[in-house]
Design a protein around this motif. Structure first.
Motif, PDB file in Angstrom:
ATOM      1  N   ILE A   1       0.774  -1.261   0.059  1.00  0.00           N
ATOM      2  CA  ILE A   1       0.008   0.062   0.121  1.00  0.00           C
ATOM      3  C   ILE A   1       0.689   1.189   0.198  1.00  0.00           C
ATOM      4  N   ARG A   2       0.605   2.130  -0.799  1.00  0.00           N
ATOM      5  CA  ARG A   2       1.438   3.404  -0.997  1.00  0.00           C
ATOM      6  C   ARG A   2       0.989   4.450   0.150  1.00  0.00           C
ATOM      7  N   THR A   3       1.299   4.054   1.493  1.00  0.00           N
ATOM      8  CA  THR A   3       1.139   4.905   2.591  1.00  0.00           C
ATOM      9  C   THR A   3       1.632   6.295   2.357  1.00  0.00           C
ATOM     10  N   ASP A   4       2.464   6.606   1.597  1.00  0.00           N
ATOM     11  CA  ASP A   4       3.200   8.041   1.380  1.00  0.00           C
ATOM     12  C   ASP A   4       2.006   8.743   0.544  1.00  0.00           C
ATOM     13  N   ARG A   5       1.170   7.970  -0.429  1.00  0.00           N
ATOM     14  CA  ARG A   5       0.246   8.699  -1.085  1.00  0.00           C
ATOM     15  C   ARG A   5      -1.099   8.910  -0.692  1.00  0.00           C
ATOM     16  N   LEU A   6      -1.501   7.625   0.393  1.00  0.00           N
ATOM     17  CA  LEU A   6      -2.761   7.673   0.780  1.00  0.00           C
ATOM     18  C   LEU A   6      -2.812   8.009   2.437  1.00  0.00           C
ATOM     19  N   ARG A   7      -3.166   9.291   2.408  1.00  0.00           N
ATOM     20  CA  ARG A   7      -3.356   9.835   3.873  1.00  0.00           C
ATOM     21  C   ARG A   7      -4.649  10.399   3.856  1.00  0.00           C
ATOM     22  N   PRO A   8      -4.718  10.881   5.251  1.00  0.00           N
ATOM     23  CA  PRO A   8      -6.052  11.490   5.619  1.00  0.00           C
ATOM     24  C   PRO A   8      -6.023  12.946   4.935  1.00  0.00           C
ATOM     25  N   ASP A   9      -7.141  13.618   4.743  1.00  0.00           N
ATOM     26  CA  ASP A   9      -7.248  14.867   4.459  1.00  0.00           C
ATOM     27  C   ASP A   9      -8.281  15.735   4.939  1.00  0.00           C
ATOM     28  N   PRO A  10      -7.887  16.404   5.852  1.00  0.00           N
ATOM     29  CA  PRO A  10      -8.973  17.078   6.841  1.00  0.00           C
ATOM     30  C   PRO A  10      -9.698  18.060   6.174  1.00  0.00           C
ATOM     31  N   ASP A  11      -9.329  18.523   5.020  1.00  0.00           N
ATOM     32  CA  ASP A  11      -9.802  19.503   4.136  1.00  0.00           C
ATOM     33  C   ASP A  11     -10.500  18.979   2.800  1.00  0.00           C
ATOM     34  N   VAL A  12     -10.687  17.940   2.693  1.00  0.00           N
ATOM     35  CA  VAL A  12     -11.497  17.256   1.717  1.00  0.00           C
ATOM     36  C   VAL A  12     -12.743  17.624   1.350  1.00  0.00           C
ATOM     37  N   ALA A  13     -13.139  17.909   0.171  1.00  0.00           N
ATOM     38  CA  ALA A  13     -14.604  18.266  -0.144  1.00  0.00           C
ATOM     39  C   ALA A  13     -15.052  17.548  -1.288  1.00  0.00           C
ATOM     40  N   LEU A  14     -16.376  17.345  -1.689  1.00  0.00           N
ATOM     41  CA  LEU A  14     -16.845  16.925  -2.806  1.00  0.00           C
ATOM     42  C   LEU A  14     -17.945  17.606  -3.297  1.00  0.00           C
ATOM     43  N   ASN A  15     -18.358  17.510  -4.523  1.00  0.00           N
ATOM     44  CA  ASN A  15     -19.406  18.013  -4.741  1.00  0.00           C
ATOM     45  C   ASN A  15     -20.515  16.882  -5.100  1.00  0.00           C
ATOM     46  N   LEU A  16     -21.412  16.956  -4.504  1.00  0.00           N
ATOM     47  CA  LEU A  16     -22.438  15.923  -4.466  1.00  0.00           C
ATOM     48  C   LEU A  16     -23.705  15.879  -5.363  1.00  0.00           C
ATOM     49  N   GLY A  17     -23.507  16.393  -6.494  1.00  0.00           N
ATOM     50  CA  GLY A  17     -24.756  16.820  -7.271  1.00  0.00           C
ATOM     51  C   GLY A  17     -25.648  17.927  -6.840  1.00  0.00           C
ATOM     52  N   ARG A  18     -26.831  17.568  -6.785  1.00  0.00           N
ATOM     53  CA  ARG A  18     -28.020  18.698  -6.198  1.00  0.00           C
ATOM     54  C   ARG A  18     -27.927  18.965  -4.770  1.00  0.00           C
ATOM     55  N   VAL A  19     -26.913  17.889  -3.867  1.00  0.00           N
ATOM     56  CA  VAL A  19     -26.963  18.215  -2.605  1.00  0.00           C
ATOM     57  C   VAL A  19     -25.862  19.405  -2.412  1.00  0.00           C
ATOM     58  N   GLY A  20     -24.912  19.362  -3.538  1.00  0.00           N
ATOM     59  CA  GLY A  20     -23.870  20.655  -3.386  1.00  0.00           C
ATOM     60  C   GLY A  20     -22.644  20.134  -2.706  1.00  0.00           C
ATOM     61  N   ARG A  21     -21.898  21.108  -2.076  1.00  0.00           N
ATOM     62  CA  ARG A  21     -20.520  20.712  -1.396  1.00  0.00           C
ATOM     63  C   ARG A  21     -20.500  20.229  -0.088  1.00  0.00           C
ATOM     64  N   ILE A  22     -19.928  19.004   0.163  1.00  0.00           N
ATOM     65  CA  ILE A  22     -19.933  18.312   1.249  1.00  0.00           C
ATOM     66  C   ILE A  22     -18.324  18.199   1.872  1.00  0.00           C
TER      67      ILE A  22
END
Length: 413
Positions: free
Chosen positions: A188-209
């Protein structure tokens, strides 16, 4: 070094190793595969082979798997012979043993050592067979599964060395295999796979989460019984009732990777939607399909509680990747999962067959995520220590490869 990699679905378990070998820039790499749509890439030559023979639809069940494997093996061997005639003779062959592609490599490339990937030995009792009372084994099942093992049984005598990714998977194989197998995960590339407290997603009509939202997640390659989709769906009504602001993000396809496909109209997903759909608030249920890798990472990073369910079967990369991203994981309490998760230390384990137990545990995490945050941190520490590609798995794989080749051909780390 000249290396021939063989996997019908390139790159398969060689994803990280292939990237690392390409990055070294000094190896002559050829990848033999059936996968035509994998993009060409600098530093590795993709050679697509065709199976020499495929069994007819009405082929005898007890010999069908062998017939298909023999066709794959002969097709792959013919392609390897053409490579040899064109001047490419590898120093070593790395390949998956499950589909027969290595069966005749010693005839095509005599004297070339082979290191085979052994994923699973089919069990007449144990594993997923008979695990779920809703899917009892049929009278012919032990015979069909034993017949399937003709492929790994033959490969035992083809390879010079073998690797199994986990102890549980190795132990599905008879003890006669064990002296040839070492245990080491793909990595597993743990150097690339890390937590991101600032992560955001656009969930369509729901908007940003974001992490501020009450999000929990479930993912699998396909939504099927082996990966507990039915248990997950049956737990959803109770989770939604207890957590009225929670949204679930569901990642995966609607096909069948393992076991028989649902015979219901619309497949297994539709079958479960008909069963529990009237109890769900569909505005808070989000099926995202199969996502690009970067988007899949964001789904896990944004999750307050990640659900991983499986019968006793091969361990998914997604579990270890989710742990590397510091997810609080609620998983099924089965032997292969217990190899990666210790309950109450690096995750939470529940009975695969009890949706109510899953719902109760997920609700506890969603109600007080801070109380369980230490599990995610400990999970990442565990994955870094035991499954990290660069520092743990790569050195072991290279050491094993180097035992099979002359000293002047060995790979340097």
């Amino acid at each position: 070094m000249k290396i021939l990699l063989v996997h019908q679905n390139m790159p398969g378990q060689y994803r990280e190793l292939l990237d690392w070998l390409v990055g070294q820039g000094v190896h002559d790499l050829v990848f033999l595969t059936q996968r035509q749509n994998f993009p060409e890439r600098r530093g590795v030559r993709k050679v697509v082979y065709k199976s020499h023979h495929a069994p007819a639809g009405d082929a005898y069940g007890l010999s069908k798997t062998w017939e298909e494997a023999a066709g794959n093996g002969y097709g792959a061997a013919q392609a390897a012979a053409r490579l040899k005639a064109a001047g490419f003779v590898p120093d070593i062959i790395l390949g998956h043993t499950g589909w027969g592609e290595l069966l005749f490599m010693k005839q095509a490339l005599p004297g070339v050592p082979i290191l085979g990937f052994f994923e699973y030995y089919y069990l007449a009792k144990g594993g997923p067979v008979g695990f779920d009372p809703e899917e009892p084994a049929k009278p012919a099942t032990p015979y069909l599964l034993h017949a399937r093992n003709a492929v790994p049984n033959s490969n035992l005598h083809v390879v010079d060395r073998g690797v199994a990714p986990t102890c549980w998977q190795r132990d599905t194989f008879p003890k006669i295999f064990h002296d040839k197998l070492y245990v080491c995960h793909d990595g597993i590339r743990t150097d690339r796979l890390r937590p991101d407290p600032d992560v955001a997603l656009n969930l369509g009509r729901v908007g940003r989460i974001s992490r501020e939202d009450e999000i929990f997640t479930y993912l699998a390659r396909n939504m099927e019984r082996t990966r507990g989709f039915h248990t997950f769906m049956r737990a959803l009504p109770a989770i939604q009732k207890a957590r009225p602001k929670a949204r679930v993000l569901i990642v995966g396809g609607s096909g069948a990777s393992y076991g028989a496909a649902s015979q219901a109209e619309g497949g297994f997903r539709a079958e479960l939607e008909r069963e529990v759909g009237h109890l769900l608030d569909w505005d808070r249920v989000h099926f995202l399909g199969q996502l690009p890798y970067a988007d899949y990472q964001k789904v896990v990073q944004i999750s307050r509680c990640h659900i991983y369910l499986t019968m006793p079967f091969v361990l998914s990369w997604s579990l270890l990747e989710s742990m590397a991203m510091q997810a609080t994981v609620v998983a099924s309490n089965v032997a292969p999962v217990r190899e990666a998760i210790t309950h109450g230390e690096t995750g939470l384990l529940v009975d695969f067959l009890k949706p109510e137990a899953l719902a109760r545990q997920v609700c506890e995490v969603l109600a007080d995520p801070a109380k369980f945050a230490h599990l995610g941190r400990a999970a990442r520490d565990h994955i870094v220590a035991e499954y990290d590609f660069l520092n743990k798995c790569l050195p072991e794989h290279i050491a094993q490869i180097n035992t099979l080749v002359p000293a002047d051909r060995r790979i340097e780390l």
